[in-house]
Design an enzyme around this catalytic site. Structure first.
Site, PDB file in Angstrom:
ATOM      1  N   LYS A  76     -41.611 -16.454  42.127  1.00 27.96           N
ATOM      2  CA  LYS A  76     -43.011 -16.130  42.625  1.00 27.96           C
ATOM      3  C   LYS A  76     -43.081 -14.778  43.503  1.00 27.96           C
ATOM      4  O   LYS A  76     -42.366 -14.902  44.497  1.00 27.96           O
ATOM      5  CB  LYS A  76     -43.985 -17.272  43.002  1.00 27.96           C
ATOM      6  CG  LYS A  76     -45.422 -17.362  42.921  1.00 27.96           C
ATOM      7  CD  LYS A  76     -45.999 -18.444  43.253  1.00 27.96           C
ATOM      8  CE  LYS A  76     -47.675 -18.566  43.086  1.00 27.96           C
ATOM      9  NZ  LYS A  76     -48.266 -19.857  43.450  1.00 27.96           N
ATOM     10  N   GLU A 116     -55.380 -34.969  39.953  1.00 30.13           N
ATOM     11  CA  GLU A 116     -56.387 -35.478  40.609  1.00 30.13           C
ATOM     12  C   GLU A 116     -56.910 -36.901  40.150  1.00 30.13           C
ATOM     13  O   GLU A 116     -57.396 -37.685  41.037  1.00 30.13           O
ATOM     14  CB  GLU A 116     -57.885 -34.739  40.280  1.00 30.13           C
ATOM     15  CG  GLU A 116     -57.823 -33.140  41.098  1.00 30.13           C
ATOM     16  CD  GLU A 116     -56.933 -32.296  40.121  1.00 30.13           C
ATOM     17  OE1 GLU A 116     -56.748 -31.138  40.614  1.00 30.13           O
ATOM     18  OE2 GLU A 116     -56.106 -32.456  39.010  1.00 30.13           O
ATOM     19  N   ARG A 161     -62.567 -33.504  37.491  1.00 27.00           N
ATOM     20  CA  ARG A 161     -61.484 -34.093  36.593  1.00 27.00           C
ATOM     21  C   ARG A 161     -61.055 -35.455  36.938  1.00 27.00           C
ATOM     22  O   ARG A 161     -60.471 -36.149  35.933  1.00 27.00           O
ATOM     23  CB  ARG A 161     -60.223 -33.138  36.802  1.00 27.00           C
ATOM     24  CG  ARG A 161     -60.415 -31.719  36.452  1.00 27.00           C
ATOM     25  CD  ARG A 161     -59.368 -31.013  37.231  1.00 27.00           C
ATOM     26  NE  ARG A 161     -57.895 -31.187  36.730  1.00 27.00           N
ATOM     27  CZ  ARG A 161     -57.296 -30.495  35.841  1.00 27.00           C
ATOM     28  NH1 ARG A 161     -57.903 -29.291  35.452  1.00 27.00           N
ATOM     29  NH2 ARG A 161     -56.233 -30.605  35.632  1.00 27.00           N
TER      30      ARG A 161
END
Length: 638
Positions: A281, A367, A395
């Site tokens: 990244k 979640e 969610r």
């Protein structure tokens, strides 16, 4: 003119020789740095996926072949290569390019992506639709190792392997989602990386055995049977193979020759293939490589120095106030634990993790698990605080209902980014939480008018002994003074901010402060003279105060930064109906029944009358339709 300027779309990219790709990559990386340094946005993810994006568009016949991206943080190189380079300066601005994938924006964006772990299921659906139609295009899903921790991704893998449709999944493994990944899956992927020498040895032995005349194939078959038993114990990567995928990799995600060769080799496989690509990244820009969490989502900065553009000092953010408060409360109460779903920095809980590491839990992009995990903790006497962005808590609606509210467990939901969040747009606006939360019995739902009240509401949620949710916006507070230590408020009691004679405005959350400013402005202009109420609680609503303010024929205005459908205003209207006062008219200001675009928070609020000026304008017209008691008294005297 550089090569990048000659690429209007991937068709132009595919006309270049493969040897030119590194030069395109260098130009594209520079373009992204210069552009995002001006607009802000998601940076480190796109830099890490840049070579992979180039290789995918070079090898596959997009847009006929379909690329399905997960989340969308890494989509900027894709946008530049697919005809949006000239509009890239409008990124995330009102009327400009979305910061995520958006089907309405380009035929190359095959599936909207703002939440994680969706790409595999979506791509499998597209692949199966292709099979049913007898067509022959390719489908590729790109998912990060962070997204792979989500349960939905595992469900998609399971079904894809079972159906056996022609599908390629690219696992972009950078050991990050937004924050560093946690959990057993991350350890598994690390073991795969260490398993490369075994795979190279296996390939060499297979070549040797096949070359032995007559007995070679039999020896190879017997060896494979032994290998099948042994590799379950010693060889990472077998999980994907057991699910029905051909596992390929890991390969260097920044080596364009290796990427292109691998994608070409397996693009026409007739069975599911998972290609494990290892990337870094922030690749290619040292500041982002060194601190990819900080450079994940960023404000304007200097490419040369890495310094952020100067910002005016201001009040602390709601996120920071929440983090400081929950950490202080937890230090005084050993029952309090904090949970987040891959967002310790975004929710401010990284401060809690530093101060009280043994009572902090990052569950990854899960979640649903976060909520039920919290419920389990609560059954044993703990007081879990689950800090999740409003849009992401959607969610886990079933878990809130079934695993928390139905058992009346004292779990606290801290909903960051409630309301309109700005540049991240419709996938991230917290526009529906008041609506989807207030339907559950037992759940206390509240929103603070300012950052000081946030502190007291968190104390209220922890003290009430039942499920509770508080939502607060993105951005800075008002700079109000902090009124003593956090203390519980009376549950279900509103606060009168201003008293007037011509009607009332009931507002929730930060809209209370805006309504108060509007009320003061109207009074200064000579009317109408309005009472302004900070409702504090959506549920339970202060019906006692409401009843005291109502009279036959009264006019009442509600203001909320939430969907009007089923939200705070709807709760007030239901209460008015229950109270049975005849002739009451309610005017509601809020988010209409449509998805809101991206743009600055101030712009979005102003166009929906969710600021002091808009509230005053609406109130001026609404309350003028029926004179209040003061106007009637003046008329009778004259």
């Amino acid at each position: 003119m550089g090569l990048l300027e000659k690429i209007a779309d991937p068709h132009d990219l595919r006309q270049l020789p493969e040897e030119a790709l590194p030069e395109v990559a260098e130009e594209l990386r520079r373009f992204l740095l210069e552009s995002v340094s001006q607009t802000g946005g998601h940076l480190a993810s796109g830099l890490g996926a840049l070579e992979l994006t180039l290789a995918l568009h070079f090898v596959f016949d997009t847009p006929r072949d379909l690329l399905v991206w997960d989340v969308g943080h890494q989509c900027y190189p894709h946008k530049v290569l697919t005809g949006r380079r000239d509009r890239f300066h409008t990124l995330r601005a009102w009327g400009g390019l979305s910061g995520f994938l958006k089907r309405d924006e380009s035929e190359y964006d095959t599936f909207n992506a703002g939440h994680a772990s969706t790409s595999i299921s979506a791509a499998l659906g597209m692949a199966k639709a292709r099979d049913l139609a007898g067509e022959d295009y390719r489908v590729v899903a790109v998912i990060g190792d962070g997204g792979l921790t989500g349960g939905m991704a595992m469900e998609g893998l399971n079904q894809a392997g079972y159906l056996g449709s022609r599908l390629m999944i690219i696992l972009n493994d950078n050991e990050m989602s937004i924050s560093p990944n946690v959990g057993a899956m991350q350890g598994y992927l690390n073991r795969i990386l260490r398993g490369q020498p075994y795979r190279r040895l296996k390939d060499e032995i297979e070549k040797v055995l096949r070359a032995i005349p007559k007995v070679g194939e039999g020896m190879l078959k017997a060896a494979k049977q032994v290998e099948h038993m042994a590799k379950q114990l010693v060889v990472p990567g077998s999980l994907f193979e057991e699910l029905g995928f051909k596992y390929v990799g890991p390969i260097n995600g920044h080596s364009l020759p290796q990427l292109v060769a691998t994608l070409r080799e397996f693009r026409d496989a007739t069975h599911p293939v998972l290609v494990h690509v290892v990337t870094r990244k922030g690749k290619g820009w040292e500041p982002a490589e060194s601190d990819p969490v900080f450079w994940h989502g960023i404000t304007p900065f200097s490419v040369e120095t890495g310094e952020l553009a100067a910002r005016k000092p201001g009040p602390p953010s709601y996120t920071k106030v929440f983090a400081q408060t929950v950490t202080a409360l937890a230090k005084a109460d050993p029952r309090i634990v904090a949970i987040t779903a891959a967002m310790p920095e975004g929710t401010g809980l990284d401060a809690f993790a530093t101060a009280i590491p043994d009572r902090f839990f990052d569950v990854g992009i899960c979640e649903q698990h976060a909520v039920t995990f919290a419920a389990g903790l609560a059954t044993r006497g703990l007081r879990p605080v689950v800090a999740i962005y409003s849009t992401f808590l959607q969610r886990a609606v079933d878990q809130i209902f079934h695993d928390v509210c139905l058992m009346r467990l004292p779990v606290v939901f801290a909903l960051d980014r409630g309301g309109l969040v700005g540049a991240d747009g419709p996938t991230h606006h917290g526009a529906f939480d008041l609506s989807y939360l207030r339907v559950f019995p037992e759940l206390v739902v509240m929103a603070p008018k300012d950052e000081d009240e946030l502190r007291h509401m968190l104390a209220t949620a922890l003290a009430c002994g039942r499920p509770a949710a508080l939502r607060y916006p993105r951005g800075s507070g008002y700079g109000v003074s902090m009124d003593g230590p956090p203390r519980p408020l009376a549950v279900g009691r509103a606060e009168v901010l201003r008293r007037g004679e011509d009607g009332a405005i009931w507002a929730i959350g930060t809209m209370a402060s805006e309504a108060l400013a509007a009320g003061k402005r109207l009074a200064a202009e000579g009317g109408p003279d309005l009472t302004v109420v900070n409702a504090r609680f959506v549920k339970p609503l202060d019906e006692e105060l409401l009843a005291a303010q109502l009279r036959p024929g009264a006019r009442l205005m509600t203001v909320e930064e939430n969907a009007l459908a089923g939200g705070f205003g709807s709760a007030v209207m239901e209460a008015v109906s229950r109270l049975g006062v005849p002739g009451v008219t309610v005017e509601r200001i809020g988010i209409p029944d449509e998805y809101q675009p991206h743009g600055a928070q101030e712009t979005l609020r102003a166009r929906l009358d969710l600021d002091a000026e808009g509230i005053a304008r609406r109130a001026r017209a609404f309350f003028a339709l029926a004179p209040g008691p003061r106007a009637l008294a003046q008329a009778s005297r004259s």
